[in-house]
Design an enzyme around this catalytic site. Structure first.
Site, PDB file in Angstrom:
ATOM      1  N   ASP A  42      41.076  40.230  13.890  1.00  0.00           N
ATOM      2  CA  ASP A  42      41.170  38.877  13.337  1.00  0.00           C
ATOM      3  C   ASP A  42      41.161  37.844  14.455  1.00  0.00           C
ATOM      4  O   ASP A  42      41.991  37.887  15.365  1.00  0.00           O
ATOM      5  CB  ASP A  42      42.486  38.744  12.559  1.00  0.00           C
ATOM      6  CG  ASP A  42      42.618  37.392  11.889  1.00  0.00           C
ATOM      7  OD1 ASP A  42      42.165  37.269  10.739  1.00  0.00           O
ATOM      8  OD2 ASP A  42      43.151  36.452  12.519  1.00  0.00           O
ATOM      9  N   LYS A  72      37.520  32.353  11.466  1.00  0.00           N
ATOM     10  CA  LYS A  72      37.945  31.251  10.595  1.00  0.00           C
ATOM     11  C   LYS A  72      37.334  29.938  11.066  1.00  0.00           C
ATOM     12  O   LYS A  72      37.183  29.703  12.273  1.00  0.00           O
ATOM     13  CB  LYS A  72      39.473  31.113  10.599  1.00  0.00           C
ATOM     14  CG  LYS A  72      40.212  32.426  10.461  1.00  0.00           C
ATOM     15  CD  LYS A  72      41.723  32.260  10.352  1.00  0.00           C
ATOM     16  CE  LYS A  72      42.414  33.593  10.522  1.00  0.00           C
ATOM     17  NZ  LYS A  72      42.550  34.018  11.930  1.00  0.00           N
TER      18      LYS A  72
END
Ligand code: A2P
Length: 273
Positions: A42, A72
């Site tokens: 991530d 993101k």
């Protein structure tokens, strides 16, 4: 070990978080993590370490299909066109053809651009550039609005979640809508949570470490934790949580740690650029 997303794609049950590593730190950590068996990594545009993550992925010697890379979109790139640009910049820094999961990092309700941003995400998924799409730090009201205005619900909502901030209502809402809960700061940032007497008791009872008890709690809630560690020995223990379980009574004792103890930003007010 995977969990099925509502779009039919499998997601690993646990991954490595990389905040607040820089490019070099992420490069080292992700290389170790993949060699230890981590498959979910991530990152985020705002972490400034996508190039380091990408370098480790390129060197990993693991087939791309076997890895699950999440990044993101940062706040400065909300809006349809800006989101498309933000995605392309992240993809280039990572050096990947596609990302497995792309998340809107924060809703930024004050700017009120997250619905347009989400339309870009839906198109990125149609184009196969983001295999799955989701959000981070969204409230049910914000997700409901995405569904009403675009017809697309997120597959994942990545939120702050640990025993001190257990997000019971939000998790119930996710379960009702087939949204996977992904836990950031799953260890409460390694703070006093790991010294709590109940965690120590359960660690002793199971001959495990406090971090392993907390990660097991996440798994049994059905959440996907992404503990960050820069240390291979901790990475190894954090992944080694699939061969024991907490009893219902032990889960109930863990539930008593919930004290609305948010450590990070509030989705309704947090401003991130
Ligand atoms: P380090 O990187 O030095 O290992 P969270 O993911 O909840 O934000 O927690 C991350 C923090 O917890 C980091 O400070 C990390 O430090 C620490 N940490 C990660 N794994 C463990 C572990 N198994 N035991 C103790 N602390 C840990």
């Amino acid at each position: 070990m995977t969990i099925m997303l509502c779009d039919g794609r499998p997601m690993p049950r646990l991954g490595l978080g990389t905040w607040p590593m820089n490019d070099d730190g992420a490069h080292q950590a992700v290389r170790h993590a993949i060699s230890l068996g981590y498959r979910l990594i991530d990152t985020a545009a705002s972490y400034g370490n996508e190039a380091g993550v990408g370098a480790a992925v390129a060197e990993a010697g693991v087939a791309r299909d076997d890895l699950f890379i999440t990044t993101k979109l940062r706040g400065s790139h909300h809006g349809y066109d800006a989101a498309m640009r933000g995605f392309e910049e992240s993809r280039a820094r990572l050096g990947l053809d596609y990302v497995d999961l792309y998340l809107i990092h924060w809703p930024l309700p004050g700017r009120d651009l997250y619905v347009d941003t989400w339309r870009a995400f839906a198109d990125l998924r149609e184009q196969g550039l983001a295999r799955s799409i989701g959000v981070s730090n969204f409230t049910p009201a914000q997700m409901r609005r995405l569904a009403e205005e675009t017809g697309v619900l997120p597959a994942v909502n990545q939120v702050e979640l640990h025993p001190g901030f257990a997000q019971r209502e939000l998790r119930a809402w996710h379960a009702e809508h087939d949204i996977v809960t992904e836990s950031w700061s799953p260890l409460g940032r390694g703070s006093k949570l790991l010294d709590e007497p109940v965690v120590a008791d359960l660690a002793a009872a199971h001959a495990r470490t406090p971090a392993q008890i907390v990660l097991r709690w996440h798994l049994q809630l059905g959440a996907v934790p992404i503990p960050k560690s820069a240390h291979p020995e901790r990475m190894r223990q954090n992944l080694d949580v699939f061969d024991f379980s907490l009893t219902d009574e032990e889960m109930a004792r863990m539930a008593e740690l919930d004290s609305d103890g948010r450590l990070g930003g509030d989705p309704d007010t947090h401003v991130e650029l």
